[in-house]
Design a protein around this motif. Structure first.
Motif, mmCIF file in Angstrom:
data_model
loop_
_atom_site.group_PDB
_atom_site.id
_atom_site.type_symbol
_atom_site.label_atom_id
_atom_site.label_comp_id
_atom_site.label_asym_id
_atom_site.label_seq_id
_atom_site.Cartn_x
_atom_site.Cartn_y
_atom_site.Cartn_z
ATOM 1 N N ARG A 104 73.035 44.689 -8.384
ATOM 2 C CA ARG A 104 73.312 43.484 -7.609
ATOM 3 C C ARG A 104 74.457 42.727 -8.286
ATOM 4 N NH1 ARG A 104 72.268 39.065 -10.244
ATOM 5 N NH2 ARG A 104 70.686 38.991 -11.884
ATOM 6 N N PRO A 105 75.160 41.836 -7.570
ATOM 7 C CA PRO A 105 76.177 41.000 -8.220
ATOM 8 C C PRO A 105 75.560 40.200 -9.369
ATOM 9 C CG PRO A 105 76.385 40.861 -5.843
ATOM 10 C CD PRO A 105 75.115 41.633 -6.114
ATOM 11 N N GLY A 106 76.223 40.226 -10.502
ATOM 12 C CA GLY A 106 75.687 39.571 -11.690
ATOM 13 C C GLY A 106 74.798 40.462 -12.527
ATOM 14 N N GLY A 107 74.519 41.675 -12.042
ATOM 15 C CA GLY A 107 73.699 42.613 -12.800
ATOM 16 C C GLY A 107 74.475 43.247 -13.943
ATOM 17 N N ALA A 108 73.793 44.060 -14.738
ATOM 18 C CA ALA A 108 74.417 44.633 -15.935
ATOM 19 C C ALA A 108 74.114 46.122 -16.061
ATOM 20 C CB ALA A 108 73.939 43.905 -17.185
ATOM 21 N N LEU A 109 75.120 46.850 -16.522
ATOM 22 C CA LEU A 109 74.991 48.266 -16.870
ATOM 23 C C LEU A 109 74.978 48.356 -18.387
ATOM 24 C CD1 LEU A 109 75.144 51.361 -16.353
ATOM 25 C CD2 LEU A 109 77.640 51.090 -16.236
ATOM 26 N N ALA A 110 73.912 48.916 -18.963
ATOM 27 C CA ALA A 110 73.775 49.004 -20.417
ATOM 28 C C ALA A 110 73.667 50.469 -20.835
ATOM 29 C CB ALA A 110 72.545 48.236 -20.892
ATOM 30 N N LEU A 111 74.540 50.875 -21.736
ATOM 31 C CA LEU A 111 74.561 52.243 -22.259
ATOM 32 C C LEU A 111 74.306 52.173 -23.758
ATOM 33 C CD1 LEU A 111 78.034 53.272 -20.740
ATOM 34 C CD2 LEU A 111 75.840 53.090 -19.525
ATOM 35 N N TRP A 112 73.509 53.108 -24.274
ATOM 36 C CA TRP A 112 73.369 53.152 -25.730
ATOM 37 C C TRP A 112 73.034 54.544 -26.222
ATOM 38 C CZ3 TRP A 112 69.686 49.942 -23.070
ATOM 39 C CH2 TRP A 112 68.368 50.407 -23.064
ATOM 40 N N TRP A 113 73.392 54.756 -27.507
ATOM 41 C CA TRP A 113 73.172 56.031 -28.192
ATOM 42 C C TRP A 113 72.656 55.788 -29.604
ATOM 43 C CZ3 TRP A 113 77.354 54.990 -25.153
ATOM 44 C CH2 TRP A 113 77.669 55.894 -24.118
ATOM 45 N N ASN A 114 71.630 56.517 -30.002
ATOM 46 C CA ASN A 114 71.228 56.615 -31.401
ATOM 47 C C ASN A 114 72.084 57.701 -32.035
ATOM 48 O OD1 ASN A 114 69.223 55.113 -32.704
ATOM 49 N ND2 ASN A 114 67.555 56.177 -31.675
ATOM 50 N N VAL A 115 72.869 57.389 -33.032
ATOM 51 C CA VAL A 115 73.649 58.419 -33.723
ATOM 52 C C VAL A 115 73.397 58.326 -35.226
ATOM 53 C CG1 VAL A 115 75.450 58.677 -31.982
ATOM 54 C CG2 VAL A 115 75.680 56.909 -33.707
ATOM 55 N N SER A 116 73.412 59.451 -35.889
ATOM 56 C CA SER A 116 73.136 59.482 -37.321
ATOM 57 C C SER A 116 74.241 58.782 -38.097
ATOM 58 C CB SER A 116 72.992 60.929 -37.793
ATOM 59 O OG SER A 116 71.872 61.538 -37.192
ATOM 60 N N ASP A 117 73.844 58.093 -39.154
ATOM 61 C CA ASP A 117 74.783 57.338 -39.980
ATOM 62 C C ASP A 117 75.416 58.273 -41.015
ATOM 63 O OD1 ASP A 117 76.166 55.650 -41.633
ATOM 64 O OD2 ASP A 117 74.530 54.215 -41.895
ATOM 65 N N HIS A 118 76.633 58.711 -40.719
ATOM 66 C CA HIS A 118 77.300 59.691 -41.577
ATOM 67 C C HIS A 118 77.847 59.101 -42.872
ATOM 68 C CE1 HIS A 118 76.800 62.140 -38.089
ATOM 69 N NE2 HIS A 118 77.387 63.169 -38.646
ATOM 70 N N SER A 119 77.684 57.798 -43.075
ATOM 71 C CA SER A 119 78.052 57.230 -44.377
ATOM 72 C C SER A 119 77.000 57.544 -45.437
ATOM 73 C CB SER A 119 78.227 55.710 -44.265
ATOM 74 O OG SER A 119 76.977 55.056 -44.046
ATOM 75 N N VAL A 120 75.837 58.033 -45.006
ATOM 76 C CA VAL A 120 74.766 58.422 -45.934
ATOM 77 C C VAL A 120 75.030 59.860 -46.395
ATOM 78 C CG1 VAL A 120 72.279 58.746 -46.182
ATOM 79 C CG2 VAL A 120 73.156 56.915 -44.708
ATOM 80 N N PRO A 121 75.151 60.095 -47.707
ATOM 81 C CA PRO A 121 75.570 61.428 -48.177
ATOM 82 C C PRO A 121 74.706 62.579 -47.679
ATOM 83 C CG PRO A 121 75.780 59.827 -49.947
ATOM 84 C CD PRO A 121 75.102 59.117 -48.815
ATOM 85 N N TRP A 122 73.376 62.452 -47.698
ATOM 86 C CA TRP A 122 72.560 63.606 -47.299
ATOM 87 C C TRP A 122 72.730 63.914 -45.808
ATOM 88 C CZ3 TRP A 122 68.853 64.149 -43.604
ATOM 89 C CH2 TRP A 122 68.226 63.007 -43.095
ATOM 90 N N ILE A 123 72.986 62.878 -44.992
ATOM 91 C CA ILE A 123 73.210 63.109 -43.559
ATOM 92 C C ILE A 123 74.549 63.812 -43.349
ATOM 93 C CG2 ILE A 123 73.612 61.966 -41.333
ATOM 94 C CD1 ILE A 123 71.505 59.908 -42.138
#
Length: 256
Positions: free
Chosen positions: A130-149
């Motif tokens: 509807r007008p004023g409505g929202a589309l929300a997209l999201w992803w869980n992604v692994s944190d590659h700043s962590v060495p073991w990941i």
């Protein structure tokens, strides 16, 4: 990638595994969606597209949203209905939403927008909102700043070939897919979080990703060998058998 492709539907045969092993989302995610959408979730007419086994659907429902789930796979839809019998489940995908125009306050794609063709999915979402409505997209992604990941990701890429991984990465498929969109500006946030799970749950989570599932019966033995070797690598990092998985949730919200 259209939701009807074999890889997108590969999860269907492992719905129970997906439901038990995949991570959920931190409470800050729905707080952020409410902030960016400019309205509370309670009472909102929400559509969760590519709902899978209902990981995000369950959270939206608990916040008081009136949710309809859209899912192409019969196995995933069946698992969702089993655990959330009060939530309507409609068979369909994001490229062709089986819903009336201007019928939703919020449309969500939790870990599923990258299976769509954005040239089809964005106009469909805007049609149903509807007008004023929202589309929300999201992803869980692994944190590659962590060495073991990062180390595990390198092993996954060697196993599948340089272009593939079971992890995903911040700024990866989700962001590249967003770059193909037009017709509005997405507000974006990055939300770091973690969960601690037994090593068996972590390995089950890995094996529930499409990179493993599309191999089917031919990949059973190589997958088993990889997971056995991975157990050894993880034992060196987590001798107590509890794995701290660290993630970044990429969130993008567009107002109609």
């Amino acid at each position: 990638m259209p939701a009807s492709t074999p890889r997108a539907l590969s999860f269907d045969s492992s719905a129970a595994l997906y439901a038990s092993a995949r991570p959920g989302y931190p409470p800050a995610l729905l707080d952020t969606v409410e902030e960016l959408a400019g309205r509370p979730l309670s009472g909102a007419r929400a559509v969760d597209v590519g709902a899978g086994t209902g990981i995000a659907t369950r959270l939206l429902h608990a916040r008081g949203a009136r949710v309809t789930a859209v899912e192409p796979g019969p196995g995933m839809a069946g698992e969702l209905h089993r655990t959330l019998p009060s939530v309507p489940v409609v068979r369909g995908d994001g490229n062709h939403l089986p819903l009336a125009a201007a019928s939703a306050d919020l449309i969500t794609y939790a870990q599923s927008w990258h299976w769509t063709d954005p040239a089809l999915a964005l106009p469909e979402a805007l049609r149903v909102l509807r007008p004023g409505g929202a589309l929300a997209l999201w992803w869980n992604v692994s944190d590659h700043s962590v060495p073991w990941i990062a180390d595990q990701d390198a092993r996954l890429r060697r196993h599948f070939g340089a272009g593939d991984s079971a992890h995903g990465a911040p700024g990866g498929a989700g962001s590249r897919n967003l770059a193909q969109l037009s017709g509005g500006e997405f507000a974006q946030r990055l939300l770091p979080w973690s969960r601690t799970v037994p090593v068996d749950t972590h390995l089950a989570n890995l094996s529930s990703h499409s990179a493993f599932l599309v191999l089917g019966a031919a990949g059973e033995e190589p997958t088993r060998r990889f997971l056995d070797q991975e157990r050894g690598h993880l034992a060196a990092v987590f001798p107590d058998g509890l794995v701290e998985e660290r993630y970044v949730v990429e969130v993008a919200v567009l107002l109609r």
